[in-house]
Design a protein around this motif. Structure first.
Motif, PDB file in Angstrom:
ATOM      1  N   GLY A  83      14.752 113.275   8.676  1.00 40.09           N
ATOM      2  CA  GLY A  83      13.889 112.208   8.190  1.00 40.09           C
ATOM      3  C   GLY A  83      12.760 112.625   7.276  1.00 40.09           C
ATOM      4  O   GLY A  83      11.947 111.799   6.882  1.00 40.09           O
ATOM      5  N   GLY A  84      12.684 113.885   6.915  1.00 38.48           N
ATOM      6  CA  GLY A  84      11.639 114.354   6.015  1.00 38.48           C
ATOM      7  C   GLY A  84      12.215 114.898   4.729  1.00 38.48           C
ATOM      8  O   GLY A  84      13.440 114.970   4.565  1.00 38.48           O
ATOM      9  N   PHE A  85      11.339 115.278   3.823  1.00 37.58           N
ATOM     10  CA  PHE A  85      11.742 115.828   2.536  1.00 37.58           C
ATOM     11  C   PHE A  85      11.411 117.317   2.479  1.00 37.58           C
ATOM     12  O   PHE A  85      10.366 117.737   2.970  1.00 37.58           O
ATOM     13  N   GLY A  86      12.291 118.079   1.848  1.00 37.10           N
ATOM     14  CA  GLY A  86      12.036 119.494   1.598  1.00 37.10           C
ATOM     15  C   GLY A  86      11.526 119.685   0.185  1.00 37.10           C
ATOM     16  O   GLY A  86      11.444 118.740  -0.599  1.00 37.10           O
ATOM     17  N   ALA A  87      11.219 120.929  -0.151  1.00 40.96           N
ATOM     18  CA  ALA A  87      10.703 121.245  -1.485  1.00 40.96           C
ATOM     19  C   ALA A  87      11.745 121.035  -2.564  1.00 40.96           C
ATOM     20  O   ALA A  87      11.422 120.741  -3.710  1.00 40.96           O
ATOM     21  N   SER A  88      12.990 121.170  -2.206  1.00 47.64           N
ATOM     22  CA  SER A  88      14.093 121.014  -3.147  1.00 47.64           C
ATOM     23  C   SER A  88      15.346 120.713  -2.327  1.00 47.64           C
ATOM     24  O   SER A  88      15.286 120.677  -1.093  1.00 47.64           O
ATOM     25  N   GLU A  89      16.439 120.536  -2.992  1.00 49.86           N
ATOM     26  CA  GLU A  89      17.690 120.250  -2.293  1.00 49.86           C
ATOM     27  C   GLU A  89      18.027 121.402  -1.336  1.00 49.86           C
ATOM     28  O   GLU A  89      17.856 122.575  -1.664  1.00 49.86           O
ATOM     29  N   ASN A  90      18.459 121.043  -0.142  1.00 49.54           N
ATOM     30  CA  ASN A  90      18.856 121.995   0.903  1.00 49.54           C
ATOM     31  C   ASN A  90      17.708 122.826   1.468  1.00 49.54           C
ATOM     32  O   ASN A  90      17.942 123.861   2.082  1.00 49.54           O
ATOM     33  N   HIS A  91      16.468 122.388   1.279  1.00 51.29           N
ATOM     34  CA  HIS A  91      15.321 123.047   1.898  1.00 51.29           C
ATOM     35  C   HIS A  91      14.951 122.279   3.166  1.00 51.29           C
ATOM     36  O   HIS A  91      15.158 121.069   3.252  1.00 51.29           O
ATOM     37  N   ASP A  92      14.370 122.983   4.130  1.00 47.12           N
ATOM     38  CA  ASP A  92      13.931 122.328   5.362  1.00 47.12           C
ATOM     39  C   ASP A  92      12.846 121.302   5.050  1.00 47.12           C
ATOM     40  O   ASP A  92      11.980 121.548   4.201  1.00 47.12           O
ATOM     41  N   PRO A  93      12.847 120.190   5.764  1.00 48.93           N
ATOM     42  CA  PRO A  93      11.795 119.193   5.537  1.00 48.93           C
ATOM     43  C   PRO A  93      10.438 119.691   6.034  1.00 48.93           C
ATOM     44  O   PRO A  93      10.353 120.437   7.006  1.00 48.93           O
ATOM     45  N   HIS A  94       9.403 119.285   5.331  1.00 49.78           N
ATOM     46  CA  HIS A  94       8.033 119.700   5.628  1.00 49.78           C
ATOM     47  C   HIS A  94       7.098 118.557   5.253  1.00 49.78           C
ATOM     48  O   HIS A  94       7.381 117.798   4.322  1.00 49.78           O
ATOM     49  N   LEU A  95       5.980 118.444   5.963  1.00 42.73           N
ATOM     50  CA  LEU A  95       5.019 117.376   5.670  1.00 42.73           C
ATOM     51  C   LEU A  95       4.476 117.444   4.243  1.00 42.73           C
ATOM     52  O   LEU A  95       4.264 116.403   3.609  1.00 42.73           O
ATOM     53  N   LEU A  96       4.232 118.648   3.725  1.00 43.61           N
ATOM     54  CA  LEU A  96       3.694 118.767   2.361  1.00 43.61           C
ATOM     55  C   LEU A  96       4.629 118.112   1.351  1.00 43.61           C
ATOM     56  O   LEU A  96       4.199 117.361   0.472  1.00 43.61           O
ATOM     57  N   TYR A  97       5.918 118.418   1.461  1.00 42.71           N
ATOM     58  CA  TYR A  97       6.876 117.904   0.479  1.00 42.71           C
ATOM     59  C   TYR A  97       7.254 116.458   0.766  1.00 42.71           C
ATOM     60  O   TYR A  97       7.600 115.716  -0.150  1.00 42.71           O
ATOM     61  N   THR A  98       7.152 116.070   2.025  1.00 41.17           N
ATOM     62  CA  THR A  98       7.380 114.654   2.344  1.00 41.17           C
ATOM     63  C   THR A  98       6.310 113.817   1.654  1.00 41.17           C
ATOM     64  O   THR A  98       6.625 112.797   1.027  1.00 41.17           O
ATOM     65  N   GLY A 135       3.368 121.363  10.435  1.00 41.38           N
ATOM     66  CA  GLY A 135       3.864 121.109   9.086  1.00 41.38           C
ATOM     67  C   GLY A 135       5.360 120.857   9.092  1.00 41.38           C
ATOM     68  O   GLY A 135       5.882 120.081   8.299  1.00 41.38           O
ATOM     69  N   ASP A 136       6.032 121.505  10.012  1.00 43.89           N
ATOM     70  CA  ASP A 136       7.484 121.360  10.134  1.00 43.89           C
ATOM     71  C   ASP A 136       7.885 121.772  11.551  1.00 43.89           C
ATOM     72  O   ASP A 136       7.028 121.974  12.408  1.00 43.89           O
ATOM     73  N   GLU A 137       9.148 121.929  11.768  1.00 41.91           N
ATOM     74  CA  GLU A 137       9.634 122.234  13.111  1.00 41.91           C
ATOM     75  C   GLU A 137       9.202 123.611  13.613  1.00 41.91           C
ATOM     76  O   GLU A 137       9.333 123.907  14.805  1.00 41.91           O
ATOM     77  N   TRP A 138       8.687 124.471  12.736  1.00 39.77           N
ATOM     78  CA  TRP A 138       8.348 125.840  13.126  1.00 39.77           C
ATOM     79  C   TRP A 138       6.944 125.957  13.703  1.00 39.77           C
ATOM     80  O   TRP A 138       6.559 127.016  14.181  1.00 39.77           O
ATOM     81  N   GLY A 139       6.147 124.901  13.659  1.00 39.71           N
ATOM     82  CA  GLY A 139       4.934 124.842  14.449  1.00 39.71           C
ATOM     83  C   GLY A 139       3.622 125.300  13.847  1.00 39.71           C
ATOM     84  O   GLY A 139       2.636 125.437  14.570  1.00 39.71           O
ATOM     85  N   GLU A 140       3.551 125.529  12.534  1.00 38.73           N
ATOM     86  CA  GLU A 140       2.261 125.884  11.940  1.00 38.73           C
ATOM     87  C   GLU A 140       1.349 124.663  11.950  1.00 38.73           C
ATOM     88  O   GLU A 140       1.762 123.562  11.593  1.00 38.73           O
ATOM     89  N   VAL A 141       0.106 124.857  12.359  1.00 36.97           N
ATOM     90  CA  VAL A 141      -0.878 123.772  12.412  1.00 36.97           C
ATOM     91  C   VAL A 141      -1.937 124.030  11.349  1.00 36.97           C
ATOM     92  O   VAL A 141      -2.388 125.156  11.160  1.00 36.97           O
ATOM     93  N   ASP A 142      -2.338 122.980  10.653  1.00 31.29           N
ATOM     94  CA  ASP A 142      -3.343 123.097   9.608  1.00 31.29           C
ATOM     95  C   ASP A 142      -3.905 121.705   9.350  1.00 31.29           C
ATOM     96  O   ASP A 142      -3.173 120.716   9.446  1.00 31.29           O
ATOM     97  N   THR A 143      -5.179 121.626   8.995  1.00 30.25           N
ATOM     98  CA  THR A 143      -5.762 120.313   8.692  1.00 30.25           C
ATOM     99  C   THR A 143      -5.060 119.648   7.507  1.00 30.25           C
ATOM    100  O   THR A 143      -5.012 118.431   7.416  1.00 30.25           O
ATOM    101  N   ARG A 144      -4.496 120.458   6.604  1.00 31.25           N
ATOM    102  CA  ARG A 144      -3.752 119.873   5.476  1.00 31.25           C
ATOM    103  C   ARG A 144      -2.603 119.006   5.965  1.00 31.25           C
ATOM    104  O   ARG A 144      -2.285 117.990   5.365  1.00 31.25           O
ATOM    105  N   PHE A 145      -1.978 119.419   7.049  1.00 31.74           N
ATOM    106  CA  PHE A 145      -0.829 118.670   7.545  1.00 31.74           C
ATOM    107  C   PHE A 145      -1.251 117.331   8.136  1.00 31.74           C
ATOM    108  O   PHE A 145      -0.523 116.350   8.044  1.00 31.74           O
ATOM    109  N   THR A 146      -2.440 117.300   8.739  1.00 29.26           N
ATOM    110  CA  THR A 146      -2.968 116.031   9.233  1.00 29.26           C
ATOM    111  C   THR A 146      -3.205 115.101   8.046  1.00 29.26           C
ATOM    112  O   THR A 146      -2.835 113.923   8.083  1.00 29.26           O
ATOM    113  N   PHE A 147      -3.799 115.635   6.991  1.00 30.85           N
ATOM    114  CA  PHE A 147      -4.006 114.855   5.772  1.00 30.85           C
ATOM    115  C   PHE A 147      -2.673 114.342   5.235  1.00 30.85           C
ATOM    116  O   PHE A 147      -2.535 113.165   4.896  1.00 30.85           O
TER     117      PHE A 147
END
Length: 198
Positions: A83-98, A135-147
């Motif tokens: 349900g998310g978007f990756g940086a490019s085709e076939n990339h894992d989804p991440h909040l930044l790219y979503t 940010g993604d399924e790997w668990g990095e936490v950052d205020t940017r991801f909340t934004f």
């Protein structure tokens, strides 16, 4: 030591005006030159790059890129399963790219073509009990991801789907020293953290 470094010296006879046509030409050529070294090496941030390029062209009032091609690219970044978007085709989804992809679709007027429920499920699924967001399924936490989470949900009119209260509390608890430490190690700039938290 962190701080500003003067890395460019402008000569006194340097042009004082902004060459808008040169900027437009550069951005249009960048979008077309998919065999260039720069294009290939920027795959890991392509969705954000498209957003920045499109935004710059919109500000220059000269977007001549094919909106259908842009839409096709954005949708190629969508991970139907997660349900998310990756940086490019076939990339894992991440909040930044979503966020970047949703912003792109907002600019070209294609938000109605999104699978909104899937995106909401992806974004809300990354919120943690303390209000932070991975940010993604790997668990990095950052205020940017909340934004990114808040902005994505706001753009698709689903901000109430997440726990805003704990998200805001998480950002307000970020100690100032954390931003200073991260700046020393060049992980995240202090202003980036503060901007995201505010």
């Amino acid at each position: 030591m962190s701080g500003f470094h003067k890395d460019v010296i402008l000569k006194e006879d340097a042009p004082a005006q902004l060459f808008l046509s040169k900027h437009r030409e550069f951005l249009h050529n960048y979008a077309k030159s998919q065999d260039s070294y720069e294009y290939v090496m920027s795959e890991w941030l392509r969705a954000s790059g498209v957003y920045w390029c499109l935004t710059a062209l919109e500000l220059l009032d000269k977007n001549e890129l094919s909106e259908n091609d842009i839409f096709q690219f954005v949708m190629s970044c969508f991970n139907e399963e997660k349900g998310g978007f990756g940086a490019s085709e076939n990339h894992d989804p991440h909040l930044l790219y979503t966020l970047s992809c949703v912003q792109i679709l907002a600019i070209i007027g294609r938000l109605d073509d999104l699978k909104t429920d899937k995106i909401v499920e992806f974004v809300v699924g990354l919120q943690q009990p303390d209000g932070s967001f991975f940010g993604d399924e790997w668990g990095e936490v950052d205020t940017r991801f909340t934004f990114c989470a808040f902005a994505t949900l706001a753009l698709i009119d689903r901000l109430s789907s997440c726990n805003l209260t704990t998200g805001v509390q998480f950002c307000s608890k970020m100690p100032k020293f954390r931003w200073s430490i991260l700046a020393v190690f060049q992980v995240q700039s202090p202003m980036q953290g503060k901007y995201s938290a505010v």
